[in-house]
Design an enzyme around this catalytic site. Structure first.
Site, short mmCIF file in Angstrom:
data_model
loop_
_atom_site.label_atom_id
_atom_site.label_comp_id
_atom_site.label_asym_id
_atom_site.label_seq_id
_atom_site.Cartn_x
_atom_site.Cartn_y
_atom_site.Cartn_z
N ASP A 38 8.07 -20.36 -73.94
CA ASP A 38 9.13 -20.56 -72.94
C ASP A 38 10.08 -21.68 -73.39
O ASP A 38 11.10 -21.94 -72.75
CB ASP A 38 8.58 -20.78 -71.53
CG ASP A 38 7.65 -21.97 -71.42
OD1 ASP A 38 7.40 -22.64 -72.44
OD2 ASP A 38 7.17 -22.23 -70.30
N GLU A 57 -0.46 -22.68 -69.27
CA GLU A 57 -0.63 -24.14 -69.28
C GLU A 57 -1.59 -24.56 -68.17
O GLU A 57 -1.47 -24.08 -67.03
CB GLU A 57 0.72 -24.84 -69.06
CG GLU A 57 1.68 -24.67 -70.22
CD GLU A 57 2.99 -25.45 -70.05
OE1 GLU A 57 3.09 -26.29 -69.14
OE2 GLU A 57 3.91 -25.19 -70.85
N GLU A 111 -1.23 -30.11 -76.90
CA GLU A 111 0.11 -30.67 -77.15
C GLU A 111 0.16 -32.14 -76.71
O GLU A 111 -0.34 -32.52 -75.64
CB GLU A 111 1.18 -29.87 -76.37
CG GLU A 111 2.58 -30.45 -76.58
CD GLU A 111 3.71 -29.53 -76.16
OE1 GLU A 111 3.45 -28.40 -75.70
OE2 GLU A 111 4.88 -29.97 -76.31
O1 KIV Z 1 6.94 -22.92 -75.45
C1 KIV Z 1 6.52 -23.27 -76.55
O2 KIV Z 1 7.18 -23.12 -77.59
C2 KIV Z 1 5.19 -23.87 -76.60
C3 KIV Z 1 4.76 -24.51 -77.88
C4 KIV Z 1 5.42 -25.82 -78.06
C5 KIV Z 1 3.28 -24.63 -77.97
O3 KIV Z 1 4.49 -23.87 -75.63
#
Ligand code: KIV
Length: 260
Positions: A41, A111, A178
């Site tokens: 996203d 998440e 992250e």
């Molecule tokens: O949205 C994204 O690109 C992510 C990555 C940074 C893991 O969640």
């Protein structure tokens, strides 16, 4: 091509490589080269110039995932579930089912740790493969008042370890870590049996992920410390567009060579 099982079995072996892609053209360039393509996203920021990921909708994610699937036929593809699309189990199952029915993505990413484990479980029990995402969660940027590095105190480290365990026990096949301090990310990686894929989390995770536009120098507004630029993409394009406009304006292009 990697499968959910081969990814699960890759713990502590050759590090996994994941990169984001949002369209068929770039996905085709990454196809067969990386282990996983993530339709993150983050596209809301790097593709749509929004200030954060929160306004990406499920329709937007599905649109881009379809494009990526069309471009990369031989790589595992994971679609990020956008903010607000998995707030309860029923909604999560309906929305993740849409991703499976409308695209050829192999998995979705969610998440959250302990508080989202019941959602992950509901999906995995219904044959939807889930990649977890713990630590700094960009979808919390507004509620937390910014992007905050995690694992800085004992209490938070304990919570992160619980989060990782909960995501694993809920049936996720791997998880993104992250923005977690490197030594803590190492401890988390050791504590779970599924692979961890790090971003801003040091060298001891089971893989790494980067956002393609950061990695290839197309996003130049600021350069976070964790990004290694593998290409000066913006500079190359700027030079090329300058050359093209010059040549058209001076009638150097097209020549008879480019004419039928
Ligand atoms: O949205 C994204 O690109 C992510 C990555 C940074 C893991 O969640």
């Amino acid at each position: 091509m990697q499968t959910i099982t081969s990814i699960k079995n890759s713990k502590s072996k050759t590090p996994l490589v994941m990169i984001t892609a949002y369209d068929a053209l770039f996905a085709s360039l990454f196809d067969k080269k990386v282990d996983i393509i993530l339709v993150g996203d983050s596209l809301n920021m790097s593709f749509n110039a929004k200030p954060d990921t929160l306004s990406a909708t499920l329709d937007i994610m599905i649109y881009h995932t379809k494009a990526v699937c069309a471009g990369a036929k031989e790589t595992m593809i994971v679609c990020d579930m956008p903010f607000g699309s998995y707030t309860d189990e029923k909604m999560a199952l309906e929305n993740a089912s849409r991703v499976y029915q409308e695209t050829e993505a192999h998995a979705v990413k969610i998440e959250g740790g302990v508080e989202r484990a019941h959602i992950i479980r509901r999906l995995t029990e219904n044959s939807i493969a889930v990649m977890g995402h713990i630590g700094l969660m960009p979808q919390c940027v507004r509620s937390e008042g910014g992007y905050k590095i995690k694992g800085k105190n004992k209490e938070n480290i304990k919570q992160l370890l619980l989060d990782a365990k909960a995501v694993e026990e809920a049936g996720a096949f791997c998880m993104v870590i992250e923005g977690v301090k490197a030594d803590v990310a190492k401890e988390i990686s050791k504590s779970v049996s599924i692979p961890t894929i790090g971003i801003v989390s040091g060298v001891d995770t089971d893989g790494q992920v980067l956002v393609w536009s950061d990695a290839f120098g197309f996003f130049n507004e600021f350069k976070p410390k964790f990004v290694k630029k593998y290409l000066n993409g913006a500079e190359l394009i700027e030079n090329a567009i300058e050359k093209y406009t010059d040549e058209v304006r001076t009638r150097a292009f097209p020549t008879t060579e480019h004419t039928y």
